[in-house]
Scaffold this motif. Structure first.
Motif, PDB file in Angstrom:
ATOM      1  N   UNK A  80     -28.312  19.239   9.198  1.00 16.52           N
ATOM      2  CA  UNK A  80     -28.636  18.338   8.103  1.00 16.52           C
ATOM      3  C   UNK A  80     -28.382  18.958   6.745  1.00 16.52           C
ATOM      4  N   UNK A  81     -27.730  20.095   6.716  1.00 13.32           N
ATOM      5  CA  UNK A  81     -27.466  20.781   5.459  1.00 13.32           C
ATOM      6  C   UNK A  81     -26.464  20.074   4.575  1.00 13.32           C
ATOM      7  N   UNK A  82     -25.622  19.229   5.161  1.00 13.18           N
ATOM      8  CA  UNK A  82     -24.633  18.514   4.354  1.00 13.18           C
ATOM      9  C   UNK A  82     -25.286  17.507   3.401  1.00 13.18           C
ATOM     10  N   UNK A  83     -26.471  17.001   3.757  1.00  8.51           N
ATOM     11  CA  UNK A  83     -27.148  16.012   2.905  1.00  8.51           C
ATOM     12  C   UNK A  83     -27.764  16.659   1.675  1.00  8.51           C
ATOM     13  N   UNK A  84     -28.050  17.961   1.739  1.00  7.72           N
ATOM     14  CA  UNK A  84     -28.702  18.627   0.613  1.00  7.72           C
ATOM     15  C   UNK A  84     -27.706  19.325  -0.312  1.00  7.72           C
ATOM     16  N   UNK A  85     -26.431  19.252  -0.018  1.00  4.94           N
ATOM     17  CA  UNK A  85     -25.440  19.956  -0.835  1.00  4.94           C
ATOM     18  C   UNK A  85     -25.151  19.216  -2.125  1.00  4.94           C
ATOM     19  N   UNK A  86     -24.842  19.974  -3.173  1.00  2.95           N
ATOM     20  CA  UNK A  86     -24.479  19.387  -4.471  1.00  2.95           C
ATOM     21  C   UNK A  86     -22.985  19.080  -4.479  1.00  2.95           C
ATOM     22  N   UNK A  87     -22.545  18.407  -5.531  1.00  4.81           N
ATOM     23  CA  UNK A  87     -21.123  18.076  -5.662  1.00  4.81           C
ATOM     24  C   UNK A  87     -20.283  19.346  -5.767  1.00  4.81           C
ATOM     25  N   UNK A  88     -20.774  20.345  -6.455  1.00  4.68           N
ATOM     26  CA  UNK A  88     -20.056  21.624  -6.566  1.00  4.68           C
ATOM     27  C   UNK A  88     -19.902  22.302  -5.215  1.00  4.68           C
ATOM     28  N   UNK A  93     -16.568  23.709  -0.487  1.00  3.43           N
ATOM     29  CA  UNK A  93     -16.228  23.538   0.930  1.00  3.43           C
ATOM     30  C   UNK A  93     -14.798  23.014   1.088  1.00  3.43           C
ATOM     31  N   UNK A  94     -14.405  22.100   0.228  1.00  4.42           N
ATOM     32  CA  UNK A  94     -13.033  21.585   0.282  1.00  4.42           C
ATOM     33  C   UNK A  94     -12.011  22.671  -0.018  1.00  4.42           C
ATOM     34  N   UNK A  95     -12.316  23.514  -1.013  1.00  5.50           N
ATOM     35  CA  UNK A  95     -11.403  24.611  -1.343  1.00  5.50           C
ATOM     36  C   UNK A  95     -11.322  25.615  -0.200  1.00  5.50           C
ATOM     37  N   UNK A  96     -12.458  25.913   0.424  1.00  6.56           N
ATOM     38  CA  UNK A  96     -12.473  26.843   1.561  1.00  6.56           C
ATOM     39  C   UNK A  96     -11.724  26.223   2.746  1.00  6.56           C
ATOM     40  N   UNK A  97     -11.795  24.903   2.872  1.00  7.23           N
ATOM     41  CA  UNK A  97     -11.066  24.221   3.948  1.00  7.23           C
ATOM     42  C   UNK A  97      -9.555  24.356   3.813  1.00  7.23           C
TER      43      UNK A  97
END
Length: 169
Positions: A80-88, A93-97
């Motif tokens: 459930x950690x994805x729900x608590x993440x900020x936009x940054x 995560x997208x950059x690491x992907x």
């Protein structure tokens, strides 16, 4: 000041029929020799060029990085950690992907796949020549194509201008 022509130009033919000669590689009108292996030019058909496999270290680095990123994403998704993440954090995560893609590009530039020259000899496809040097590979491939043309035209350098002979009907 004398310059080394061998660094910038292919060797000049001193013997008749010699198209390319470097240590371990000789292309004549009759034979193609790489190391201790030699083939008659007349028996080589269906020449094609290809790129070899990617470097093993680069492939492993990409696979390992992709597996770590996928497992981190799954772990965040199940906890459930994805729900608590900020936009940054999502941008990070997208950059690491994109890291595996970056590793592929850097790996291919740092250790590019080798150039390969394949041909069919007596019905069997064989790897005739491989090189990391694009310029040397091009010179060898061109010399072998020229040798095949000479063999096809029975040693004549210029084919007849009239084309193949056909009987009148």
């Amino acid at each position: 000041m004398q310059t080394d022509r061998s660094a910038t130009h292919p060797p000049r033919s001193t013997a008749p029929g010699l198209l390319y000669a470097r240590p371990g590689i000789v292309v004549t009108a009759e034979r193609f020799t790489v190391g201790r292996t030699s083939w008659p030019v007349a028996e080589i058909t269906q020449l094609r060029t290809a790129r070899g496999p990617h470097d093993r270290l680069a492939v492993r680095a990409v696979a390992g990085t992709a597996a770590l990123i996928a497992s981190a994403g799954l772990l965040l998704g199940f906890t459930g950690g994805l729900q608590r993440l900020t936009a940054g954090a999502y941008l990070t995560l997208g950059a690491v992907g994109l890291l595996p893609l970056l590793l592929v590009l850097v790996g291919d530039r740092w250790r590019p796949p080798a150039y390969e020259l394949w041909g069919r000899i007596r019905g069997t496809e064989e790897l005739l020549f491989t090189s990391d040097d694009e310029r040397q590979f091009g010179q060898v491939a061109d010399a072998l194509r020229q040798a095949r043309e000479r063999a096809r035209h029975d040693g004549r350098t210029d084919p007849p201008g009239t084309g193949p002979w056909r009987p009148a009907r």
